[in-house]
Scaffold this motif. Structure first.
Motif, PDB file in Angstrom:
ATOM      1  N   HIS A  23      12.068 -41.145  10.236  1.00  0.00           N
ATOM      2  CA  HIS A  23      13.132 -40.536   9.444  1.00  0.00           C
ATOM      3  C   HIS A  23      13.787 -41.624   8.593  1.00  0.00           C
TER       4      HIS A  23
ATOM      5  N   HIS B 138      17.392 -31.507   9.287  1.00  0.00           N
ATOM      6  CA  HIS B 138      18.558 -30.900   9.905  1.00  0.00           C
ATOM      7  C   HIS B 138      18.296 -30.724  11.398  1.00  0.00           C
TER       8      HIS B 138
ATOM      9  N   VAL C  81      21.109 -37.889   7.106  1.00  0.00           N
ATOM     10  CA  VAL C  81      19.782 -38.138   7.670  1.00  0.00           C
ATOM     11  C   VAL C  81      18.821 -37.055   7.201  1.00  0.00           C
TER      12      VAL C  81
ATOM     13  N   CYS D 278      17.609 -42.150   5.976  1.00  0.00           N
ATOM     14  CA  CYS D 278      18.862 -41.484   5.602  1.00  0.00           C
ATOM     15  C   CYS D 278      19.442 -42.139   4.356  1.00  0.00           C
TER      16      CYS D 278
ATOM     17  N   GLY E 229      22.818 -33.289  10.367  1.00  0.00           N
ATOM     18  CA  GLY E 229      22.270 -34.598  10.016  1.00  0.00           C
ATOM     19  C   GLY E 229      23.230 -35.397   9.162  1.00  0.00           C
TER      20      GLY E 229
ATOM     21  N   THR F 208      21.958 -39.531  13.915  1.00  0.00           N
ATOM     22  CA  THR F 208      23.341 -39.809  13.508  1.00  0.00           C
ATOM     23  C   THR F 208      24.157 -40.350  14.675  1.00  0.00           C
TER      24      THR F 208
ATOM     25  N   SER G 112      17.721 -34.860  13.590  1.00  0.00           N
ATOM     26  CA  SER G 112      18.606 -35.582  12.680  1.00  0.00           C
ATOM     27  C   SER G 112      19.927 -35.935  13.357  1.00  0.00           C
TER      28      SER G 112
END
Length: 399
Positions: free
Chosen positions: A273, A225, A222, A275, A202, A233, A229
């Motif tokens: 999500h 894992h 992010v 980041c 991530g 990315t 993620s």
């Protein structure tokens, strides 16, 4: 600590802006079996479970910054004896001081007792059924059928696992091809390190020479894992490659990444999500550093004389709040300075103070030698750390 706060039914403590414990009441001390002198001046992370530490950084921090209060957040405290204590936390922030209240979460224990009682009843009923031979034969027959199904599913799962591993290795190679290579010229040198906790990571980074005098460096982490993620990315890397290479303003780059994160989950709140990110823009001709830190661990700047400064966070992570405004900071640098950017997979096992000390102790060490020293320190001193987090760092020398 005021006397009327010392024995209230809930735990109470206050924190400094950098989350050091300033005061704590007797009720909380009894909960976690500590004395006052053992906690004052310590990070609140010292009394949080591993999962609570991560939740504290990625959930509590942006909420307290944005809203200046947190209501009913579930956490687990760790007592001096190692016992996990579930609590509900309430917090407010005023004049830079964070005030926290902790209430034991007795409901969790009630649910556990209910589960134990349900298990006991189920076991009693099973004993009664076993008294009937006819019922027992039916159970055994059904069990045999289920076992055959499990064997069949096991074979299918083995094939799926083999195929998945093959696909993950290919995806890992593709992800690693997006990572930029080291830079070393008359103006600056950049080295990096990247290790995924699983097949995929991530964490993602990039550093680019925009023109003969300007460079852009970005590092993102992010949430979580693995596959989910890493897919995020990969959706971001193409975007920031284009934006940075064009030399767009730092605020515009971060805003575009923030918009991208929101668009990915616009109709999928359950898959949401976010980041953390830090972007650094270096102008060799002007000898200036411009940066934006969105909820990321602070980068460390070390000048040629050993003076340090932290490039601290200026707002919440990317993807947390819509229409978030990003603010940049600018300062002049001196030739011979060094910068360390890293993700929490590096700062968790070593702590930020340890990283600062390492950087200062090796101010004159060649960059590639210091990189190996930092890797060895991570390996030697981080042996007890849970290796379930991705690790990534970037080193920059300004010549």
């Amino acid at each position: 600590m005021e006397t009327n706060l010392n024995h209230i039914p809930g735990g109470y403590l206050t924190l400094s802006p950098n989350f050091k414990i300033l005061s704590v009441n007797q009720t909380l001390l009894r909960f976690i079996h500590y004395d006052t002198e053992q906690l004052i001046g310590q990070s609140i992370r010292s009394i949080l479970s591993k999962s609570a530490q991560a939740f504290f950084q990625f959930a509590f921090y942006p909420l307290i910054i944005q809203n200046k209060r947190v209501d009913e957040m579930f956490l687990e405290l760790i007592s001096h004896t190692g016992e996990e204590i579930p609590v509900l936390m309430y917090a407010t922030k005023e004049n830079g001081i964070i005030t926290c209240m902790f209430v034991p979460n007795k409901k969790r224990n009630e649910y556990e007792n209910q589960l134990l009682e349900a298990k006991r009843i189920a076991e009693e009923r099973l004993v009664e059924k076993e008294k009937s031979n006819a019922d027992l034969k039916k159970v055994l027959l059904n069990l045999e059928e289920k076992q055959n199904e499990i064997v069949k599913m096991g074979k299918e799962n083995d094939k799926y696992k083999t195929d998945t591993q093959r696909e993950l290795k290919l995806a890992k190679k593709i992800q690693e091809t997006t990572l930029t290579e080291a830079i070393n010229n008359k103006d600056l040198q950049i080295e990096s390190y990247y290790r995924a906790s699983n097949e995929l990571s991530g964490d993602i980074y990039g550093f680019y020479q925009i023109n003969k005098d300007q460079y852009g460096i970005i590092l993102l982490d992010v949430m979580g894992h693995g596959i989910s993620s890493s897919l995020i990315t990969m959706s971001l890397v193409t975007l920031f490659q284009q934006l940075i290479s064009k030399g767009l303003p730092s605020e515009q780059i971060m805003k575009a990444l923030d918009d991208k994160m929101h668009s990915l989950f616009e109709n999928e709140e359950d898959a949401w999500h976010y980041c953390t990110a830090i972007y650094i823009f270096i102008d060799i001709k002007k000898q200036t550093i411009e940066y934006i830190n969105a909820g990321h661990p602070p980068a460390i700047y070390l000048d040629s004389k050993g003076g340090q400064r932290e490039l601290k966070t200026q707002g919440p992570p990317i993807g947390t709040f819509k229409d978030n405004q990003f603010r940049n900071s600018v300062f002049s640098y001196t030739k011979g300075a060094r910068i360390l950017l890293y993700t929490d997979g590096v700062s968790e096992p070593l702590e930020q103070d340890r990283l600062s000390l390492l950087l200062k102790q090796h101010v004159s060490t060649p960059l590639h030698v210091f990189k190996e020293k930092l890797l060895k320190t991570l390996q030697d001193e981080g042996n007890d750390y849970d290796k379930s987090d991705d690790q990534c760092f970037i080193l920059i020398d300004l010549k």
